[in-house]
Design an enzyme around this catalytic site. Structure first.
Site, PDB file in Angstrom:
ATOM      1  N   HIS A 100       0.842  -1.199   0.000  1.00  0.00           N
ATOM      2  CA  HIS A 100       0.000   0.000   0.000  1.00  0.00           C
ATOM      3  C   HIS A 100       0.874   1.244   0.000  1.00  0.00           C
ATOM      4  CE1 HIS A 100      -3.345  -2.736   1.672  1.00  0.00           C
ATOM      5  NE2 HIS A 100      -3.485  -2.574   0.366  1.00  0.00           N
ATOM      6  N   GLU A 103       1.810   3.486   3.025  1.00  0.00           N
ATOM      7  CA  GLU A 103       2.303   2.809   4.237  1.00  0.00           C
ATOM      8  C   GLU A 103       3.837   2.765   4.210  1.00  0.00           C
ATOM      9  OE1 GLU A 103      -0.093  -0.789   4.378  1.00  0.00           O
ATOM     10  OE2 GLU A 103      -1.937   0.396   4.290  1.00  0.00           O
ATOM     11  N   HIS A 235       2.637  -3.893   6.642  1.00  0.00           N
ATOM     12  CA  HIS A 235       1.677  -2.844   6.307  1.00  0.00           C
ATOM     13  C   HIS A 235       1.684  -1.850   7.466  1.00  0.00           C
ATOM     14  CE1 HIS A 235      -0.729  -4.652   2.889  1.00  0.00           C
ATOM     15  NE2 HIS A 235       0.023  -5.679   3.231  1.00  0.00           N
ATOM     16  N   GLU A 305       0.894  -5.168  10.899  1.00  0.00           N
ATOM     17  CA  GLU A 305       0.501  -3.758  10.753  1.00  0.00           C
ATOM     18  C   GLU A 305       1.331  -2.949  11.737  1.00  0.00           C
ATOM     19  OE1 GLU A 305      -1.761  -2.504   8.651  1.00  0.00           O
ATOM     20  OE2 GLU A 305      -2.954  -4.234   8.017  1.00  0.00           O
TER      21      GLU A 305
END
Ligand code: 3K0
Ligand code: CA
Ligand code: ZN
Length: 348
Positions: A100, A103, A235, A305
């Site tokens: 992404h 990110e 991420h 994450e």
């Protein structure tokens, strides 16, 4: 010239513009991050950094490309191991960042892993063991078109997808983490609308970036056996460790694998002081990377994450990637026999 007569006003104006520029964060160099976030690596800076590290550690770091982005940028990767030019029969790990665009800290995480292994080799006994006993693959930034687009104007654009046009639509970009080929678009975990943030693309594997990842991982099947044991895709944000399935509520069917996912996931989260859960518990996604990795290759595949906000200032890169590294260290330690953590070494 009447320069002297408006000199003081001009000086004041220049000072004001400079202050404003610093505040708003004009790019520090063409294509770089805003000046206030210059600790982040643009694509060009990333390339320079990995080349410098590889040049300083030629015996254990080899750079290569897994393919090209839609706009033609090289998708850089590294192998880190002793005897790096030989394919030894050692457990392999794969780390990737940048699916992404916005990110950015996920790319910093992959750089940190490379630095940690390269600089620690021969100095830190634990790192030396990891480098000697495993083969680590790092894909630094799977979406360089998107990340450049996100940061290069001097103001973040909040961009998530790649930069590939969608045929028949004026909207640009596919969510790479919805474009993988296992149960693509199956379950309401992605969108068929090209305008959506989670647009899955016109067909599975329509993005050159996901195809490059697929082909690389498929290529690690040697004599019928997938060499990669464990994988983490980085991420942001949320400080979470996630594992398959992402597309359905039930955990993976294999009892040992389900237990290992949970055990490793929670242990990594403990190291990092993160939360841990099956991906679906966060929200449903389909066509994502970890489900494909596990379904197609039975790789123990995790999403991590990082961080607690969308755009962590560069001052926080060190602190947040440190947490990621604690999780990575734990996973690498168990790569030679992951089933040991559930007391079933006999499965290895
Ligand atoms: O495996 C997963 O659950 C992926 C979660 C990921 C995603 O693709 O939706 N979360 S993110 O977009 O906020 N980084
Ligand atoms: Ca080796
Ligand atoms: Zn993401």
């Amino acid at each position: 010239m009447r320069r002297a007569s408006f000199g003081p006003a001009r000086t004041a104006l220049v000072a004001a513009v400079m202050a404003l520029t610093a505040l708003l964060g004009a790019p520090s160099a063409a294509g770089a991050f805003p000046a206030y976030d210059s600790g982040y690596h643009s694509y060009a800076e990333m390339k320079r950094e990995i080349k410098a590290i590889a040049a300083a550690h030629p015996g254990i770091v080899r750079l290569f490309s897994i393919g090209r982005s839609y706009q033609g940028r090289t998708l850089w990767a590294a192998k880190v191991s002793d005897h790096v030019d030989r394919d030894q029969d050692e457990p392999e790990l794969l780390f990737d960042g940048g699916h992404h665009a916005r990110e950015h800290i996920s790319v910093e995480m992959t750089l940190r892993i490379l630095r940690w292994l390269a600089n620690g080799y021969g100095h830190d006994p634990a790192v030396t063991r990891r480098v000697n006993q495993t083969e680590t693959w790092i894909v630094f930034n799977l979406n360089p078109d998107g990340s450049q687009y996100d940061h290069r104007s001097g103001t973040y654009r909040n961009w998530r997808k790649n930069r590939q046009p969608t045929p028949g639509s004026s909207r640009i970009g596919t969510d790479l983490n919805r474009n993988y080929g296992y149960l693509w678009g199956c379950c309401g975990g992605s969108s068929g609308d090209p305008a959506s943030e989670t647009y899955r693309g016109p067909r599975k594997w329509s993005a050159p970036e996901t195809r490059a990842m697929r082909d690389f991982v498929n290529g690690r099947v040697i004599d019928g056996e997938q060499q990669i044991v464990a994988h983490v895709t980085f991420h942001s944000f949320g400080r979470l460790v996630l594992w398959p399935w992402a597309h359905k509520r039930a955990g993976v069917a294999n009892d040992a694998d389900r237990a290992v996912f949970s055990k490793l996931g929670h242990a990594m989260a403990n190291r990092a002081d993160y939360r841990a859960m099956q991906s679906y518990e966060l929200y449903v996604t389909d066509g994502d990377e970890i489900d494909w990795m596990y379904r197609r290759h039975r790789i123990l595949s995790f999403t991590i994450e990082l961080a607690d906000r969308r755009y962590p200032p560069d001052e926080l890169i060190g602190r947040e990637t440190k947490r990621g590294l604690l999780a990575v260290r734990y996973l690498m330690h168990h790569a030679p026999c992951p089933y040991e953590v559930i007391g079933r070494s006999s499965l290895c």
